[in-house]
Design an enzyme around this catalytic site. Structure first.
Site, PDB file in Angstrom:
ATOM      1  N   TYR A 274      -1.098  -0.895  10.228  1.00 28.77           N
ATOM      2  CA  TYR A 274      -1.238  -1.212   8.799  1.00 28.77           C
ATOM      3  C   TYR A 274       0.010  -0.760   8.022  1.00 28.77           C
ATOM      4  O   TYR A 274       0.558  -1.522   7.211  1.00 28.77           O
ATOM      5  CB  TYR A 274      -2.489  -0.505   8.287  1.00 28.77           C
ATOM      6  CG  TYR A 274      -2.830  -0.740   6.837  1.00 28.77           C
ATOM      7  CD1 TYR A 274      -3.434  -1.931   6.428  1.00 28.77           C
ATOM      8  CD2 TYR A 274      -2.593   0.241   5.881  1.00 28.77           C
ATOM      9  CE1 TYR A 274      -3.774  -2.133   5.094  1.00 28.77           C
ATOM     10  CE2 TYR A 274      -2.936   0.051   4.554  1.00 28.77           C
ATOM     11  CZ  TYR A 274      -3.527  -1.141   4.160  1.00 28.77           C
ATOM     12  OH  TYR A 274      -3.868  -1.329   2.849  1.00 28.77           O
TER      13      TYR A 274
ATOM     14  N   SER B  66       0.846  -1.198   0.000  1.00 31.43           N
ATOM     15  CA  SER B  66       0.000   0.000   0.000  1.00 31.43           C
ATOM     16  C   SER B  66       0.874   1.238   0.000  1.00 31.43           C
ATOM     17  O   SER B  66       2.024   1.192   0.475  1.00 31.43           O
ATOM     18  CB  SER B  66      -0.873   0.019   1.255  1.00 31.43           C
ATOM     19  OG  SER B  66      -1.460   1.298   1.428  1.00 31.43           O
TER      20      SER B  66
HETATM   21  P1  NAP Z   1     -11.436  -5.919   0.840  1.00 26.97           P
HETATM   22  O1  NAP Z   1     -12.372  -5.462  -0.218  1.00 26.97           O
HETATM   23  O2  NAP Z   1     -11.758  -5.651   2.267  1.00 26.97           O
HETATM   24  O3  NAP Z   1     -11.151  -7.478   0.629  1.00 26.97           O
HETATM   25  C1  NAP Z   1     -10.278  -8.144   1.482  1.00 26.97           C
HETATM   26  C2  NAP Z   1     -10.106  -9.565   1.014  1.00 26.97           C
HETATM   27  O4  NAP Z   1      -9.139 -10.195   1.859  1.00 26.97           O
HETATM   28  C3  NAP Z   1     -11.371 -10.380   1.128  1.00 26.97           C
HETATM   29  O5  NAP Z   1     -11.422 -11.255   0.015  1.00 26.97           O
HETATM   30  C4  NAP Z   1     -11.167 -11.172   2.419  1.00 26.97           C
HETATM   31  O6  NAP Z   1     -11.820 -12.437   2.444  1.00 26.97           O
HETATM   32  C5  NAP Z   1      -9.676 -11.407   2.362  1.00 26.97           C
HETATM   33  N1  NAP Z   1      -9.080 -11.727   3.648  1.00 26.97           N
HETATM   34  C6  NAP Z   1      -8.996 -10.963   4.760  1.00 26.97           C
HETATM   35  N2  NAP Z   1      -8.352 -11.629   5.734  1.00 26.97           N
HETATM   36  C7  NAP Z   1      -8.036 -12.844   5.237  1.00 26.97           C
HETATM   37  C8  NAP Z   1      -7.378 -13.968   5.756  1.00 26.97           C
HETATM   38  N3  NAP Z   1      -6.891 -13.995   7.015  1.00 26.97           N
HETATM   39  N4  NAP Z   1      -7.235 -15.070   4.968  1.00 26.97           N
HETATM   40  C9  NAP Z   1      -7.711 -15.064   3.698  1.00 26.97           C
HETATM   41  N5  NAP Z   1      -8.340 -14.019   3.144  1.00 26.97           N
HETATM   42  C10 NAP Z   1      -8.496 -12.922   3.911  1.00 26.97           C
HETATM   43  O7  NAP Z   1      -9.990  -5.249   0.632  1.00 26.97           O
HETATM   44  P2  NAP Z   1      -9.292  -4.626  -0.678  1.00 26.97           P
HETATM   45  O8  NAP Z   1      -9.469  -3.172  -0.641  1.00 26.97           O
HETATM   46  O9  NAP Z   1      -9.661  -5.372  -1.883  1.00 26.97           O
HETATM   47  O10 NAP Z   1      -7.764  -4.904  -0.307  1.00 26.97           O
HETATM   48  C11 NAP Z   1      -6.993  -5.925  -0.902  1.00 26.97           C
HETATM   49  C12 NAP Z   1      -5.520  -5.645  -0.609  1.00 26.97           C
HETATM   50  O11 NAP Z   1      -5.172  -4.377  -1.168  1.00 26.97           O
HETATM   51  C13 NAP Z   1      -5.188  -5.559   0.879  1.00 26.97           C
HETATM   52  O12 NAP Z   1      -3.937  -6.137   1.124  1.00 26.97           O
HETATM   53  C14 NAP Z   1      -5.140  -4.062   1.136  1.00 26.97           C
HETATM   54  O13 NAP Z   1      -4.324  -3.743   2.214  1.00 26.97           O
HETATM   55  C15 NAP Z   1      -4.560  -3.585  -0.176  1.00 26.97           C
HETATM   56  N6  NAP Z   1      -4.819  -2.165  -0.440  1.00 26.97           N
HETATM   57  C16 NAP Z   1      -6.077  -1.710  -0.673  1.00 26.97           C
HETATM   58  C17 NAP Z   1      -6.283  -0.356  -0.932  1.00 26.97           C
HETATM   59  C18 NAP Z   1      -7.638   0.214  -1.225  1.00 26.97           C
HETATM   60  O14 NAP Z   1      -7.753   1.439  -1.348  1.00 26.97           O
HETATM   61  N7  NAP Z   1      -8.680  -0.585  -1.359  1.00 26.97           N
HETATM   62  C19 NAP Z   1      -5.188   0.524  -0.921  1.00 26.97           C
HETATM   63  C20 NAP Z   1      -3.932   0.029  -0.674  1.00 26.97           C
HETATM   64  C21 NAP Z   1      -3.748  -1.319  -0.447  1.00 26.97           C
HETATM   65  P3  NAP Z   1     -13.353 -12.597   3.014  1.00 26.97           P
HETATM   66  O15 NAP Z   1     -14.226 -11.931   1.972  1.00 26.97           O
HETATM   67  O16 NAP Z   1     -13.580 -14.038   3.098  1.00 26.97           O
HETATM   68  O17 NAP Z   1     -13.362 -11.857   4.321  1.00 26.97           O
END
Ligand code: NAP
Length: 251
Positions: free
Chosen positions: A160, A147
């Protein structure tokens, strides 16, 4: 294995946290380019099945697999499942991640534990399970979703930001260890991407972050997925140990 330009035909990919958000978009994009994809999830079984069905409906191959990747044994089982199902694992996308935002003063040990385990330990555990088969087959692509918070930090996210900076150090060091075996290890650093992860964030804080983005808008999960698909391809063989920001110019 000769590959067409940016094709992932015959590759086997594991995407952690692929039931929703960025991971979902990555799974769909890798499959669209021909990879067979293991769609990992922790709780959202229905959502993961929908990703699998969407891939199959488009003529691709996918399987869902439940595993909490913050746990070493479950991460091992996930990689083992890919190998048992399709005989190999070529692409690992460490995407699963969570936030537990609050000011450092108010953070409890559990807020640290959960975030570091889910975001950083998962990356280490899954990579550990995948690296031996990748070394043996002399091919691998590990892509860690970090991130911008791991690069520039973010107030209210010390846990984080530390977990995401940890992923970056891990990426750079592992890249050096395995480069000679045709395995690349890179990180992709999204900025503000519209997903569920922003659900609890106050509107005012979101507006402040939006104001920091030169492109002037939020990103879509697909913006991240295209970059991951490129890094997963044969054509990205000379890129390793890098952090690619997909952030509209924020950093
Ligand atoms: P999200 O929509 O909240 O989705 C999170 C995903 O991670 C879900 O599929 C969830 O599964 C899974 N997950 C969480 N804990 C887990 C575990 N212990 N084992 C297996 N699966 C797990 O988040 P997102 O925004 O797509 O984020 C994805 C990645 O991008 C993350 O690493 C986040 O830090 C990074 N990121 C996101 C942003 C942003 O703006 N969105 C920015 C920077 C970085 P379930 O559905 O089963 O709970």
């Amino acid at each position: 294995m000769a590959q067409e330009f940016l094709s992932l035909h015959d590759r086997v990919a594991v995407v952690t946290g692929a039931s929703r958000g960025i991971g979902r978009a990555i799974a769909l994009e890798l499959a669209r380019r021909g990879a067979r994809v293991v769609v990992n999830y922790r709780r959202s079984a229905d959502a993961a099945q929908q990703v699998v069905q969407a891939i199959r409906a488009a003529g691709g191959q996918a399987e869902a697999f439940q595993a909490d990747v913050s746990d070493y044994d479950q991460a091992q089982a996930l990689i083992q499942f890919a190998r048992q199902t399709w005989g190999r694992v070529d692409i690992l996308v460490n995407n699963a991640g969570i936030t537990r935002d609050k000011l450092f003063m108010q953070m409890k040990p559990a807020d640290w534990d959960e975030v570091i385990r889910t975001n950083l330990y998962s990356t280490i555990h899954c990579s550990k399970a995948a690296i031996r088969p990748m070394l043996r087959q002399r091919y691998g692509r590990i892509i860690n979703i970090t991130s911008v918070a791991g690069i520039i930090g973010n107030a209210g996210q010390v846990n984080y930001s530390a977990s995401k900076a940890g992923q970056i150090g891990f990426t750079k060091a592992l890249a050096r260890e395995v480069a000679s075996r045709n395995i690349t290890v890179n990180a992709v650093a999204p900025g503000y991407i519209e997903t569920d992860i922003w659900a609890g964030v106050p509107e005012e804080a979101k507006a402040q972050i939006l104001a920091m983005i030169p492109v002037g808008r939020k990103g879509a999960p697909e913006d991240v997925a295209y970059t991951v698909a490129f890094l997963a391809s044969e054509q990205a063989a000379y890129i390793t140990g890098q952090v690619i920001a997909v952030d509209g110019g924020m950093t």
